[in-house]
Motif scaffolding. Structure first.
Motif, PDB file in Angstrom:
ATOM      1  N   ILE A   1       5.290  13.840  -1.772  1.00 22.44           N
ATOM      2  CA  ILE A   1       5.409  13.917  -2.998  1.00 22.44           C
ATOM      3  C   ILE A   1       6.736  13.997  -3.326  1.00 22.44           C
ATOM      4  CG2 ILE A   1       4.835  15.046  -5.174  1.00 22.44           C
ATOM      5  CD1 ILE A   1       1.833  15.190  -4.347  1.00 22.44           C
ATOM      6  N   SER A   2       7.290  15.010  -2.419  1.00 22.79           N
ATOM      7  CA  SER A   2       8.828  15.423  -2.802  1.00 22.79           C
ATOM      8  C   SER A   2       9.682  14.389  -2.475  1.00 22.79           C
ATOM      9  CB  SER A   2       9.068  16.723  -1.940  1.00 22.79           C
ATOM     10  OG  SER A   2       8.974  16.238  -0.504  1.00 22.79           O
ATOM     11  N   ALA A   3       9.360  13.220  -1.934  1.00 27.32           N
ATOM     12  CA  ALA A   3      10.295  12.043  -1.439  1.00 27.32           C
ATOM     13  C   ALA A   3      10.429  11.156  -2.606  1.00 27.32           C
ATOM     14  CB  ALA A   3       9.972  11.438  -0.394  1.00 27.32           C
ATOM     15  N   LEU A   4       9.423  11.218  -3.604  1.00 24.16           N
ATOM     16  CA  LEU A   4       9.292  10.129  -4.521  1.00 24.16           C
ATOM     17  C   LEU A   4      10.491  10.013  -5.619  1.00 24.16           C
ATOM     18  CD1 LEU A   4       5.605  10.963  -6.108  1.00 24.16           C
ATOM     19  CD2 LEU A   4       6.562   8.847  -4.925  1.00 24.16           C
ATOM     20  N   LYS A   5      11.124  11.346  -5.756  1.00 24.66           N
ATOM     21  CA  LYS A   5      12.333  11.073  -6.685  1.00 24.66           C
ATOM     22  C   LYS A   5      13.685  10.632  -5.933  1.00 24.66           C
ATOM     23  CE  LYS A   5      13.985  15.702  -6.050  1.00 24.66           C
ATOM     24  NZ  LYS A   5      14.269  17.202  -6.268  1.00 24.66           N
ATOM     25  N   GLU A   6      13.534  10.612  -4.650  1.00 25.43           N
ATOM     26  CA  GLU A   6      14.567   9.813  -3.896  1.00 25.43           C
ATOM     27  C   GLU A   6      14.393   8.514  -3.332  1.00 25.43           C
ATOM     28  OE1 GLU A   6      16.323  12.865  -0.975  1.00 25.43           O
ATOM     29  OE2 GLU A   6      14.568  14.215  -1.840  1.00 25.43           O
TER      30      GLU A   6
ATOM     31  N   PHE B   1       3.251  -1.123   4.150  1.00 20.18           N
ATOM     32  CA  PHE B   1       2.280   0.181   3.845  1.00 20.18           C
ATOM     33  C   PHE B   1       3.327   1.335   3.968  1.00 20.18           C
ATOM     34  CE2 PHE B   1      -2.035   1.735   4.219  1.00 20.18           C
ATOM     35  CZ  PHE B   1      -1.744   2.990   3.969  1.00 20.18           C
ATOM     36  N   ILE B   2       3.568   2.048   2.816  1.00 28.85           N
ATOM     37  CA  ILE B   2       4.562   3.344   2.668  1.00 28.85           C
ATOM     38  C   ILE B   2       3.631   4.479   2.646  1.00 28.85           C
ATOM     39  CG2 ILE B   2       6.322   4.350   1.290  1.00 28.85           C
ATOM     40  CD1 ILE B   2       6.646   1.346  -0.071  1.00 28.85           C
ATOM     41  N   ARG B   3       3.991   5.513   3.618  1.00 25.09           N
ATOM     42  CA  ARG B   3       3.557   6.724   3.533  1.00 25.09           C
ATOM     43  C   ARG B   3       4.512   7.695   3.181  1.00 25.09           C
ATOM     44  NH1 ARG B   3       1.232   4.511   8.056  1.00 25.09           N
ATOM     45  NH2 ARG B   3      -1.305   4.061   7.821  1.00 25.09           N
ATOM     46  N   LEU B   4       4.282   8.704   2.190  1.00 21.57           N
ATOM     47  CA  LEU B   4       5.678   9.578   1.986  1.00 21.57           C
ATOM     48  C   LEU B   4       4.905  10.704   1.334  1.00 21.57           C
ATOM     49  CD1 LEU B   4       7.050   8.551  -1.560  1.00 21.57           C
ATOM     50  CD2 LEU B   4       4.928   7.242  -0.627  1.00 21.57           C
TER      51      LEU B   4
ATOM     52  N   ALA C   1       0.916  -1.169   0.004  1.00 24.10           N
ATOM     53  CA  ALA C   1      -0.006   0.029  -0.004  1.00 24.10           C
ATOM     54  C   ALA C   1       0.902   1.343   0.020  1.00 24.10           C
ATOM     55  CB  ALA C   1      -0.904   0.109   1.132  1.00 24.10           C
ATOM     56  N   VAL C   2       0.591   2.206  -0.764  1.00 31.45           N
ATOM     57  CA  VAL C   2       1.174   3.528  -0.989  1.00 31.45           C
ATOM     58  C   VAL C   2       0.336   4.642  -0.761  1.00 31.45           C
ATOM     59  CG1 VAL C   2       2.803   4.884  -2.249  1.00 31.45           C
ATOM     60  CG2 VAL C   2       3.004   2.278  -2.446  1.00 31.45           C
ATOM     61  N   MET C   3       0.543   5.664   0.055  1.00 28.53           N
ATOM     62  CA  MET C   3      -0.272   6.733   0.332  1.00 28.53           C
ATOM     63  C   MET C   3       0.691   7.871   0.310  1.00 28.53           C
ATOM     64  SD  MET C   3      -2.968   7.844   3.479  1.00 28.53           S
ATOM     65  CE  MET C   3      -1.683   8.092   4.606  1.00 28.53           C
ATOM     66  N   LEU C   4       0.278   9.059  -0.468  1.00 24.46           N
ATOM     67  CA  LEU C   4       0.783  10.129  -0.581  1.00 24.46           C
ATOM     68  C   LEU C   4       0.131  11.063   0.427  1.00 24.46           C
ATOM     69  CD1 LEU C   4       0.993  10.897  -4.363  1.00 24.46           C
ATOM     70  CD2 LEU C   4       2.929   9.986  -2.928  1.00 24.46           C
ATOM     71  N   LYS C   5       1.057  11.521   1.381  1.00 28.44           N
ATOM     72  CA  LYS C   5       0.540  12.422   2.371  1.00 28.44           C
ATOM     73  C   LYS C   5      -0.298  13.494   2.097  1.00 28.44           C
ATOM     74  CE  LYS C   5       4.290  10.787   5.973  1.00 28.44           C
ATOM     75  NZ  LYS C   5       5.125  11.414   6.652  1.00 28.44           N
ATOM     76  N   GLU C   6       0.008  14.216   0.921  1.00 27.92           N
ATOM     77  CA  GLU C   6      -0.675  15.244   0.205  1.00 27.92           C
ATOM     78  C   GLU C   6      -2.201  14.952   0.033  1.00 27.92           C
ATOM     79  OE1 GLU C   6       3.562  16.321  -0.086  1.00 27.92           O
ATOM     80  OE2 GLU C   6       2.340  14.248  -0.300  1.00 27.92           O
ATOM     81  N   LEU C   7      -2.174  13.710  -0.434  1.00 33.11           N
ATOM     82  CA  LEU C   7      -3.676  13.062  -1.111  1.00 33.11           C
ATOM     83  C   LEU C   7      -4.191  12.410   0.185  1.00 33.11           C
ATOM     84  CD1 LEU C   7      -2.520  12.009  -4.502  1.00 33.11           C
ATOM     85  CD2 LEU C   7      -3.683  14.318  -3.818  1.00 33.11           C
ATOM     86  N   ASN C   8      -3.881  11.763   1.019  1.00 32.65           N
ATOM     87  CA  ASN C   8      -4.436  11.027   2.217  1.00 32.65           C
ATOM     88  C   ASN C   8      -5.234   9.921   1.552  1.00 32.65           C
ATOM     89  OD1 ASN C   8      -4.519  10.406   5.035  1.00 32.65           O
ATOM     90  ND2 ASN C   8      -6.342  11.511   5.120  1.00 32.65           N
ATOM     91  N   LYS C   9      -4.903   8.942   0.612  1.00 29.85           N
ATOM     92  CA  LYS C   9      -5.801   8.122  -0.152  1.00 29.85           C
ATOM     93  C   LYS C   9      -4.906   6.979  -0.538  1.00 29.85           C
ATOM     94  CE  LYS C   9      -9.835   7.435  -2.869  1.00 29.85           C
ATOM     95  NZ  LYS C   9     -10.380   7.218  -1.791  1.00 29.85           N
ATOM     96  N   PRO C  10      -4.780   5.964   0.151  1.00 25.10           N
ATOM     97  CA  PRO C  10      -3.735   4.940  -0.517  1.00 25.10           C
ATOM     98  C   PRO C  10      -4.107   4.084  -1.574  1.00 25.10           C
ATOM     99  CG  PRO C  10      -5.271   4.058   1.487  1.00 25.10           C
ATOM    100  CD  PRO C  10      -5.571   5.229   1.145  1.00 25.10           C
ATOM    101  N   LEU C  11      -3.306   3.539  -2.453  1.00 20.96           N
ATOM    102  CA  LEU C  11      -3.329   2.811  -3.513  1.00 20.96           C
ATOM    103  C   LEU C  11      -2.748   1.398  -3.362  1.00 20.96           C
ATOM    104  CD1 LEU C  11      -2.796   5.014  -6.511  1.00 20.96           C
ATOM    105  CD2 LEU C  11      -4.881   4.302  -5.579  1.00 20.96           C
ATOM    106  N   TYR C  12      -3.129   0.360  -3.701  1.00 17.50           N
ATOM    107  CA  TYR C  12      -2.467  -0.939  -3.296  1.00 17.50           C
ATOM    108  C   TYR C  12      -2.295  -1.428  -4.506  1.00 17.50           C
ATOM    109  CZ  TYR C  12      -5.519  -0.221   0.770  1.00 17.50           C
ATOM    110  OH  TYR C  12      -5.908   0.186   1.898  1.00 17.50           O
TER     111      TYR C  12
ATOM    112  N   GLU D   1       7.336   7.152   5.875  1.00 16.92           N
ATOM    113  CA  GLU D   1       6.901   6.252   6.964  1.00 16.92           C
ATOM    114  C   GLU D   1       6.749   4.993   6.424  1.00 16.92           C
ATOM    115  OE1 GLU D   1       3.728   7.728   9.227  1.00 16.92           O
ATOM    116  OE2 GLU D   1       4.462   9.761   9.317  1.00 16.92           O
ATOM    117  N   VAL D   2       7.324   3.884   6.929  1.00 15.72           N
ATOM    118  CA  VAL D   2       7.121   2.282   6.599  1.00 15.72           C
ATOM    119  C   VAL D   2       6.600   1.468   7.553  1.00 15.72           C
ATOM    120  CG1 VAL D   2       8.265   0.493   5.535  1.00 15.72           C
ATOM    121  CG2 VAL D   2       8.911   2.572   4.711  1.00 15.72           C
TER     122      VAL D   2
END
Length: 210
Positions: free
Chosen positions: A75-80, A70-73, A38-49, A97-98
């Motif tokens: 958007i700015s961290a995506l490229k890293e 479950f990964i929360r991050l 599961a991945v959730m962008l903190k700016e959107l607060n909606k997970p995708l599986y 957050e993992v």
């Protein structure tokens, strides 16, 4: 069709098409076969599986079972995210957050963010070898130019903050502070040695008087 399903469908199609172009994707998916992340962008607060199999990756808006990671991050961290050496720094800065096995998060990031695609070879079949080489060369030059400009801007901002606004110490100030700390440590050690010697002499004097 609900918007969530439409977004998942478009994302799933794009990912799997890129996976077909990646020479290492089959091995990477095999390592993660059967894993649900599961991945959730903190700016959107909606997970995708992301349900990973040897053949492809399914992207779902909802998943009733248990996820393996479950990964929360941000958007700015995506490229890293694909850089394993950056994960600790991202976690400490709370941009990532993992929950679960962090190695799964690393392998998942490598699967999606570190694809090995030979764009020049793909273009050559469409526009010819010469034009494909020129296009890839100019794109590479543009990326290098943008990277250099970014580094220059970051350096100028750092100098402005430290030199003009005085919000952060400059390199010389940091070096001078470190020297002062080292000198203070030496003085403290010397003082501790002298105090120990004095105490020993006092004890010896007391014993002699007894």
């Amino acid at each position: 069709m609900p918007l969530d399903n439409l977004v998942c469908g478009l994302l799933e199609t794009a990912i799997n098409q890129l996976q077909q172009l990646d020479s290492t994707a089959v091995y990477k998916r095999k390592v993660l076969d059967g894993i649900v992340i599961a991945v959730m962008l903190k700016e959107l607060n909606k997970p995708l599986y992301f349900v990973i199999s040897k053949q492809h990756i399914d992207v779902l808006a909802r998943y009733e079972g248990q996820t393996d990671c479950f990964i929360r991050l941000n958007i700015s961290a995506l490229k890293e995210l694909h850089n394993n050496h950056q994960l600790t720094a991202l976690i400490k800065s709370e941009r990532l957050e993992v929950e679960g096995d962090i190695q799964l998060a690393q392998k998942f990031a490598q699967l999606l963010m570190a694809m090995e695609i030979d764009w020049e070879e793909l273009l050559s079949s469409k526009v010819g070898d010469v034009l494909a080489h020129k296009l890839c060369y100019h794109v590479k030059q543009c990326r290098q130019g943008l990277s250099q400009q970014q580094q220059k801007i970051e350096q100028q901002c750092a100098e402005f903050i430290s030199e003009e606004l005085r919000l952060a110490p400059g390199p010389l100030q940091v070096a001078y502070f470190c020297e002062q700390v080292s000198e203070l440590e030496k003085q403290c050690a010397l003082l501790e040695t002298r105090m120990t010697q004095c105490l020993c002499k006092i004890e010896q004097y007391g014993i002699a008087n007894d």
